[in-house]
Motif scaffolding. Structure first.
Motif, PDB file in Angstrom:
ATOM      1  N   TYR A 113       0.844  -1.196   0.000  1.00  0.00           N
ATOM      2  CA  TYR A 113       0.000   0.000   0.000  1.00  0.00           C
ATOM      3  C   TYR A 113       0.877   1.243   0.000  1.00  0.00           C
ATOM      4  O   TYR A 113       1.761   1.398   0.848  1.00  0.00           O
ATOM      5  CB  TYR A 113      -0.883  -0.040   1.255  1.00  0.00           C
ATOM      6  CG  TYR A 113      -1.680   1.205   1.531  1.00  0.00           C
ATOM      7  CD1 TYR A 113      -2.545   1.730   0.569  1.00  0.00           C
ATOM      8  CD2 TYR A 113      -1.586   1.857   2.758  1.00  0.00           C
ATOM      9  CE1 TYR A 113      -3.279   2.879   0.836  1.00  0.00           C
ATOM     10  CE2 TYR A 113      -2.326   2.999   3.030  1.00  0.00           C
ATOM     11  CZ  TYR A 113      -3.168   3.510   2.066  1.00  0.00           C
ATOM     12  OH  TYR A 113      -3.894   4.635   2.328  1.00  0.00           O
ATOM     13  N   GLN A 129      -0.336   4.401   0.206  1.00  0.00           N
ATOM     14  CA  GLN A 129      -1.174   5.516   0.683  1.00  0.00           C
ATOM     15  C   GLN A 129      -1.919   6.219  -0.450  1.00  0.00           C
ATOM     16  O   GLN A 129      -2.029   7.433  -0.492  1.00  0.00           O
ATOM     17  CB  GLN A 129      -0.343   6.499   1.498  1.00  0.00           C
ATOM     18  CG  GLN A 129      -0.044   5.916   2.883  1.00  0.00           C
ATOM     19  CD  GLN A 129       0.696   6.888   3.775  1.00  0.00           C
ATOM     20  OE1 GLN A 129       1.913   6.837   3.852  1.00  0.00           O
ATOM     21  NE2 GLN A 129      -0.034   7.772   4.423  1.00  0.00           N
ATOM     22  N   ARG A 130      -2.396   5.392  -1.387  1.00  0.00           N
ATOM     23  CA  ARG A 130      -3.228   5.926  -2.467  1.00  0.00           C
ATOM     24  C   ARG A 130      -4.602   5.264  -2.413  1.00  0.00           C
ATOM     25  O   ARG A 130      -4.692   4.040  -2.280  1.00  0.00           O
ATOM     26  CB  ARG A 130      -2.599   5.626  -3.829  1.00  0.00           C
ATOM     27  CG  ARG A 130      -1.280   6.296  -4.028  1.00  0.00           C
ATOM     28  CD  ARG A 130      -0.707   5.996  -5.407  1.00  0.00           C
ATOM     29  NE  ARG A 130       0.541   6.697  -5.569  1.00  0.00           N
ATOM     30  CZ  ARG A 130       1.695   6.116  -5.905  1.00  0.00           C
ATOM     31  NH1 ARG A 130       1.744   4.817  -6.165  1.00  0.00           N
ATOM     32  NH2 ARG A 130       2.787   6.839  -6.011  1.00  0.00           N
ATOM     33  N   PHE A 131      -5.615   6.086  -2.540  1.00  0.00           N
ATOM     34  CA  PHE A 131      -7.003   5.604  -2.543  1.00  0.00           C
ATOM     35  C   PHE A 131      -7.562   5.777  -3.948  1.00  0.00           C
ATOM     36  O   PHE A 131      -7.396   6.835  -4.552  1.00  0.00           O
ATOM     37  CB  PHE A 131      -7.820   6.439  -1.552  1.00  0.00           C
ATOM     38  CG  PHE A 131      -9.295   6.160  -1.566  1.00  0.00           C
ATOM     39  CD1 PHE A 131      -9.824   5.097  -0.852  1.00  0.00           C
ATOM     40  CD2 PHE A 131     -10.163   6.961  -2.304  1.00  0.00           C
ATOM     41  CE1 PHE A 131     -11.194   4.836  -0.869  1.00  0.00           C
ATOM     42  CE2 PHE A 131     -11.531   6.703  -2.328  1.00  0.00           C
ATOM     43  CZ  PHE A 131     -12.043   5.636  -1.602  1.00  0.00           C
ATOM     44  N   ALA A 133      -5.088   7.900   3.519  1.00  0.00           N
ATOM     45  CA  ALA A 133      -4.457   7.922   2.194  1.00  0.00           C
ATOM     46  C   ALA A 133      -3.948   9.336   1.934  1.00  0.00           C
ATOM     47  O   ALA A 133      -4.597  10.309   2.308  1.00  0.00           O
ATOM     48  CB  ALA A 133      -5.475   7.524   1.132  1.00  0.00           C
TER      49      ALA A 133
END
Ligand SMILES: *[C@@H]1O[C@H](CO)[C@@H](O)[C@H](O)[C@H]1NC(C)=O
Ligand SMILES: *[C@@H]1O[C@H](CO)[C@@H](O)[C@H](O)[C@H]1NC(C)=O
Ligand SMILES: *[C@@H]1O[C@H](CO)[C@@H](O)[C@H](O)[C@H]1NC(C)=O
Ligand SMILES: *[C@@H]1O[C@H](CO)[C@@H](O)[C@H](O)[C@H]1NC(C)=O
Ligand SMILES: *[C@@H]1O[C@H](CO)[C@@H](O)[C@H](O)[C@H]1NC(C)=O
Ligand SMILES: *[C@@H]1O[C@H](CO)[C@@H](O)[C@H](O)[C@H]1NC(C)=O
Ligand SMILES: *[C@@H]1O[C@H](CO)[C@@H](O)[C@H](O)[C@H]1NC(C)=O
Length: 508
Positions: free
Chosen positions: A93, A95-97, A180
């Protein structure tokens, strides 16, 4: 920790087998079942951990493990939107949504797109919703209950994504203990329209938006379907498949080399001048290698697009030169499966309404007052989205069987006019020569149909580098042909030898 996770994933992919999830991660996932989303009026339905290769959508499997959260948001009067959030392990991950949109009338979660994005290796949490209603399975001209509730109609396109986004971001925060850093949206067709709705009505939710083949003038897209249906369904006006192929070939013979390359593609159909009258059947013509006068009138109607009968106002752009092979859907199914049900349910409230009776003056006003206000997102004023620092990337195939290729071109011009000049700092349109609706055109299997937009969009948002070009690859014919897509009004010009290698083109 990160290295271990990578290694485990690598081994799993190699072995293509599912192994039991590490107990601590799967129980961390299960704990989300008791997460309160009350603040967002939402609630968790369940949370389930899937090991790598343990989950599939139509036999495409997950390359990486993830925690799946199912949730719902009640809205309006007794309505509810279902959504899911897929959370990869922390080491996968970045930290991108990302939220994905819906297709058609929505009513299902697009897990095909979600899985593709989860597997893309871009470090994304991926979320998707059902657009605020459950599909009834009623795709014909029958009763579509959601079209009789203005709240549900609004939830479908205008709020289909925004309704669940904040709750989904809360799930992300709870799972990783940190929010995110950047949020992205990607959708095509109706999902493209949802992308425009986000920029227009919810400009603070997403840092980057991708809108493919956008149906943002939805009510008039329906008029375009109806118009083309009518043009080709009286007397001998219908255009048969071999005739469309013949017509497309004749157009190509005239315009293929305008861009300096004979490659079966017209880079800019707006520069093509083709005289359709030249195809009229004469004494010795073979039947599939000419058009009757009625068919020529029908083709002219499709090129011109729908007009108001009383004042000639253009209601939607027409189809472009070179797109003819893809017109078959316009001659029947799109009108019958989309335009007729929308008009019957949403505009005329009469399931027996006869599409041939549409009045191209007064009924256009009815469409405006009963449908346009609820489902169109055509404002050129994207000032608010630009001010938030948001980046908007849109693409459109010139051979899209649904959407007239010219629509996003004229919208770009409208936005430029309203915002005063160059908008390439936050808005870029990529036109796709020979491209279809959200990918391959049915009768052009040689055209690369995978558009690599998400990496460049992320780079635009996170590094400030605007996309100067996009790669397209993977044509359905399985050749290794690639092409360069350019930010409109630039087009790709061959500067090297190999016409099938995108690196040999320059955008100018
Ligand atoms: C939650 O629902 C209440 C009552 O319907 C409403 O007033 C409030 O605005 C909603 N809150 C959110 C965050 O949607
Ligand atoms: C939640 O998912 C688990 C599988 O992970 C299943 O056993 C359980 O029945 C589900 N609970 C509900 C309420 O659906
Ligand atoms: C793929 O998913 C479907 C539906 O959940 C399931 O029935 C099927 O067994 C799965 N395929 C494999 C190979 O696991
Ligand atoms: C809410 O919807 C459910 C399911 O459609 C229905 O059974 C119920 O009567 C509705 N309640 C109200 C107050 O409309
Ligand atoms: C379309 O026309 C081309 C050129 O005339 C021909 O080679 C091809 O076989 C045709 N395809 C179909 C599906 O008719
Ligand atoms: C565009 O929207 C902005 C922000 O809402 C507003 O201030 C501005 O007046 C609008 N411009 C036009 C031409 O409507
Ligand atoms: C595609 O394959 C051909 C034949 O194998 C090869 O010569 C060519 O370099 C490849 N092109 C690209 C863009 O990879």
């Amino acid at each position: 920790m990160a290295r271990l996770c990578r290694l485990a994933t690598f081994l799993l992919v190699q072995a293509a087998v599912a192994v039991a999830a590490p107990a601590h991660i799967s129980s961390h996932c299960a704990k989300l079942r008791s997460l309160s989303l009350e603040q967002f009026n939402a609630s968790i339905v369940n949370a389930t951990y899937h090991a790598a290769n343990a989950f599939n959508v139509s036999e495409t499997f997950n390359d990486i493990p993830f925690c799946e959260v199912q949730a719902q948001v009640p809205y309006g009067k007794n309505n509810s939107l279902s959504f899911v959030v897929w959370l990869p392990d922390e080491c996968d991950y970045q930290q991108r949504f990302l939220a994905v949109g819906n297709g058609g009338f929505a009513g299902t979660i697009d897990t095909v797109s979600m899985l593709k994005q989860l597997n893309a290796g871009l470090g994304l949490v991926v979320a998707g919703g059902n657009g605020g209603h459950e599909a009834t399975g009623n795709t014909g001209d029958g009763f579509l209950p959601f079209m009789h509730d203005p709240g549900q109609i609004r939830a479908w396109i205008h709020d289909g994504i925004s309704l669940f986004t904040s709750a989904a971001k809360e799930v992300v925060l709870a799972y990783y203990g940190k929010a995110a850093k950047k949020s992205y949206y990607a959708g095509c067709s109706t999902g493209g329209a949802q992308g425009y709705a986000l920029a227009q009505y919810h400009p603070h939710l997403f840092d980057g938006i991708y809108a493919g083949s956008p149906g943002f003038w939805y009510s008039h897209l329906m008029l375009s379907f109806l118009w083309n249906l009518q043009k080709t369904n009286v007397g001998g006006t219908s255009l048969r498949k071999p005739q469309l192929n013949f017509t497309a070939q004749a157009v190509l013979d005239t315009c293929d080399t305008l861009d300096g390359v004979q490659d079966g593609l017209i880079e800019n159909p707006l520069l093509c001048n083709f005289d359709i009258d030249s195809l009229v059947c004469g004494g010795s013509s073979e039947p599939d290698r000419c058009l009757s006068p009625d068919q020529i009138e029908a083709a002219k109607g499709i090129y011109a697009g729908p007009r108001r009968a009383d004042n000639g106002e253009i209601l939607y752009p027409g189809f472009s030169f070179g797109s003819e092979r893809e017109w078959l859907l316009q001659e029947g199914s799109l009108g019958n499966e989309y335009a007729v049900p929308v008009l019957r349910n949403m505009v005329f409230d009469d399931l027996n309404w006869d599409p041939s009776t549409f009045d191209w003056s007064t009924d256009v006003d009815l469409v405006g007052s009963r449908a346009s206000v609820l489902i169109d997102e055509i404002s050129a004023n994207l000032t608010s989205y630009r001010r938030t620092g948001g980046k908007f990337l849109t693409s459109q195939g010139w051979s899209d069987s649904y959407n007239a290729g010219e629509l996003p071109v004229s919208h770009l011009e409208d936005i430029q006019a309203l915002l005063g000049g160059d908008i390439s700092d936050f808005y870029r349109l990529f036109m796709i020569p020979g491209g279809g609706h959200c990918g391959a055109a049915q009768y052009s299997p040689e055209v690369p149909a995978e558009y690599h937009y998400l990496g460049p969009l992320i780079e635009w948002v996170e590094a400030g580098t605007p996309p100067a070009q996009l790669l397209s690859s993977d044509p359905p014919d399985k050749s290794n042909r690639t092409r360069k897509l350019c930010p409109w009004p630039q087009t790709a010009h061959l500067v090297g030898e190999n016409v099938n290698d995108w690196k040999n083109y320059r955008c100018e």
